[in-house]
Design an enzyme around this catalytic site. Structure first.
Site, PDB file in Angstrom:
ATOM      1  N   ARG A  53       9.777 -42.311  38.375  1.00 33.16           N
ATOM      2  CA  ARG A  53       8.488 -42.712  37.828  1.00 33.16           C
ATOM      3  C   ARG A  53       8.270 -44.301  38.310  1.00 33.16           C
ATOM      4  O   ARG A  53       9.145 -44.825  38.904  1.00 33.16           O
ATOM      5  CB  ARG A  53       8.366 -42.561  36.312  1.00 33.16           C
ATOM      6  CG  ARG A  53       9.740 -42.649  35.671  1.00 33.16           C
ATOM      7  CD  ARG A  53      10.504 -43.785  35.538  1.00 33.16           C
ATOM      8  NE  ARG A  53       9.651 -44.753  35.176  1.00 33.16           N
ATOM      9  CZ  ARG A  53       9.768 -46.312  35.392  1.00 33.16           C
ATOM     10  NH1 ARG A  53      10.847 -46.492  36.160  1.00 33.16           N
ATOM     11  NH2 ARG A  53       8.942 -47.159  34.979  1.00 33.16           N
ATOM     12  N   ASP A 243       0.109 -50.199  36.614  1.00 36.59           N
ATOM     13  CA  ASP A 243      -0.047 -49.083  37.318  1.00 36.59           C
ATOM     14  C   ASP A 243      -1.528 -48.927  38.234  1.00 36.59           C
ATOM     15  O   ASP A 243      -1.703 -48.405  39.308  1.00 36.59           O
ATOM     16  CB  ASP A 243       0.004 -47.790  36.477  1.00 36.59           C
ATOM     17  CG  ASP A 243       1.140 -47.567  35.746  1.00 36.59           C
ATOM     18  OD1 ASP A 243       1.586 -48.337  34.867  1.00 36.59           O
ATOM     19  OD2 ASP A 243       2.056 -46.825  36.300  1.00 36.59           O
ATOM     20  N   ASN A 253      -1.476 -50.428  32.264  1.00 36.89           N
ATOM     21  CA  ASN A 253      -0.103 -50.214  32.274  1.00 36.89           C
ATOM     22  C   ASN A 253       0.436 -49.214  31.236  1.00 36.89           C
ATOM     23  O   ASN A 253      -0.672 -48.818  30.349  1.00 36.89           O
ATOM     24  CB  ASN A 253       0.368 -51.662  32.080  1.00 36.89           C
ATOM     25  CG  ASN A 253       1.907 -51.770  32.482  1.00 36.89           C
ATOM     26  OD1 ASN A 253       2.451 -51.169  33.612  1.00 36.89           O
ATOM     27  ND2 ASN A 253       2.650 -52.449  31.830  1.00 36.89           N
TER      28      ASN A 253
HETATM   29  C1  LIG Z   1       5.891 -51.204  38.801  1.00 35.78           C
HETATM   30  S1  LIG Z   1       5.519 -49.792  38.105  1.00 35.78           S
HETATM   31  C2  LIG Z   1       4.781 -50.342  36.883  1.00 35.78           C
HETATM   32  C3  LIG Z   1       4.652 -49.272  35.528  1.00 35.78           C
HETATM   33  O1  LIG Z   1       4.971 -47.819  35.740  1.00 35.78           O
HETATM   34  C4  LIG Z   1       5.336 -47.289  34.548  1.00 35.78           C
HETATM   35  O2  LIG Z   1       4.828 -46.253  34.310  1.00 35.78           O
HETATM   36  P1  LIG Z   1       5.823 -44.686  34.167  1.00 35.78           P
HETATM   37  O3  LIG Z   1       6.898 -44.909  33.606  1.00 35.78           O
HETATM   38  O4  LIG Z   1       5.000 -43.846  33.107  1.00 35.78           O
HETATM   39  O5  LIG Z   1       5.687 -44.286  35.763  1.00 35.78           O
HETATM   40  C5  LIG Z   1       4.944 -48.428  33.713  1.00 35.78           C
HETATM   41  O6  LIG Z   1       3.573 -48.208  33.219  1.00 35.78           O
HETATM   42  C6  LIG Z   1       5.064 -49.574  34.270  1.00 35.78           C
HETATM   43  O7  LIG Z   1       4.929 -50.770  33.720  1.00 35.78           O
END
Ligand SMILES: CSC[C@H]1O[C@H](OP(=O)(O)O)[C@H](O)[C@@H]1O
Length: 343
Positions: A53, A243, A253
């Site tokens: 992710r 994001d 985000n």
């Molecule tokens: C540099 S990626 C930033 C961003 O991605 C994460 O989302 P997820 O863990 O659900 O994929 C999170 O929003 C981070 O801040």
């Protein structure tokens, strides 16, 4: 195998060159497992189920997924089908669409039978570029941290961060964490308040794991503690990843980011957003236009820990996975080109 030491690449092409090797983040920090993705379906599932992710990292994973689809069938129909399939895996991070579009741009002009190798090469290039972008973000962030620390040279620089925008969210270095690593390595005393980041606890599980691996002092806190810490002068700056930043500078985000920005504004704490150009979406006007992913309520009603999963409420739950921080609450955007007040 316990991962020793600091950041590393969280995705690579497999040794045989026909797949992608990712760290399955679901059991971190309790267990570290690397898995090989061998098809577009593998890549889509790994993104959708959050084995991997983080905005730039899901873009890189989808890029390899499209390359794997083309290795199976290079036709326009297969390309378009795999593009739509992978794009639908998660709606919010713009990097996913950006990476898929770069792959299509590369292979569309080519004959069907000649598309797979260039697709894999473009996915490799996307990964290599992400590392360089994040390294540059870190270098500019190091100067920012140096300036911030100069205001209070008698004590460590206290930074608060939300979620995980580290090497586990990118190909390497991270965005928000890159300045933390470089400042620590440069001898600037940095301490990081790490929001646990309910419901999936990317902060408590992943950011804390990363910082511990690099020897960066940090303290895990509840998501609700940040406002108090800012009000009592214990936070010098907030820095988060993102994001998607829209044309007007709104920041999409992880859920809870907006509340941190409000507390920062109210307490005169600078609020920075770290992002590479691949996370900037000039085609979307404002944060109101960004699709906010709604994930299963089970991620809220159950908590995963070292002992497994336990139910923490007898009720059902809503689970919006992102929120929008209006540009008016952002002090600056830390990019590979430097710190800018407006994107
Ligand atoms: C540099 S990626 C930033 C961003 O991605 C994460 O989302 P997820 O863990 O659900 O994929 C999170 O929003 C981070 O801040």
């Amino acid at each position: 195998m316990k991962l020793q030491g600091t950041h590393q690449r969280s995705i690579t092409r497999t040794a045989d060159g026909r797949g992608a090797r990712i760290m399955d983040q679901r059991d971190l920090p309790w267990a570290i497992s690397w898995v090989e993705l061998r098809s577009a379906a593998d890549a889509e599932r790994a993104i959708r189920e959050m084995w991997t992710r983080g905005a730039p990292l899901i873009g890189a994973t989808a890029a390899y997924g499209l390359a794997m689809a083309l290795a199976e069938d290079g036709s326009d129909e297969a390309l378009d089908r795999a593009y739509r399939f992978l794009l639908a895996s998660r709606p919010t991070a713009v990097n996913l669409r950006w990476a898929l579009d770069k792959l299509v741009e590369t292979v569309r002009p080519l004959p069907a039978a000649e598309r797979a190798a260039p697709a894999f090469a473009r996915a490799d290039a996307i990964c290599d570029e992400d590392v360089e972008l994040n390294r540059a973000i870190g270098a500019h962030g190091l100067e920012l941290f140096r300036e911030l620390h100069a205001r209070h040279p008698d004590r460590p620089l206290n930074i608060l961060t939300h979620c995980n925008a580290g090497w586990l969210a990118t190909v390497d270095y991270g965005t928000a964490t890159a300045p933390m690593y470089l400042a620590h390595d440069a001898g600037i005393p940095v301490h990081v308040w790490v929001d646990e980041t309910r419901p999936r606890n990317q902060g408590a599980l992943l950011t804390a794991f990363e910082l511990a691996g690099h020897g960066v002092p940090h303290t895990v806190i509840t998501d609700n503690a940040g406002g108090h810490l800012m009000m009592t002068g214990q936070v010098d700056a907030v820095i988060v990843g993102t994001d998607r930043v829209t044309a007007n500078g709104d920041v999409c985000n992880k859920i809870g980011t907006y509340l941190k920005a409000l507390a920062a504004k109210d307490n005169g704490v600078p609020f920075y957003v770290a992002l590479p150009y691949t996370t900037f979406d000039a085609d979307t006007a404002t944060g109101a236009d960004v699709p906010i992913e709604e994930r299963s309520g089970d991620e809220v009603t159950h908590v995963s820990g070292e002992g497994g999963r336990i139910r923490v409420t007898a009720s059902t739950a809503a689970n919006p996975a992102f929120d929008v921080t209006p540009a008016r609450l952002v002090t600056g955007y830390l990019t590979e080109r430097g710190l800018v007040e407006k994107v």
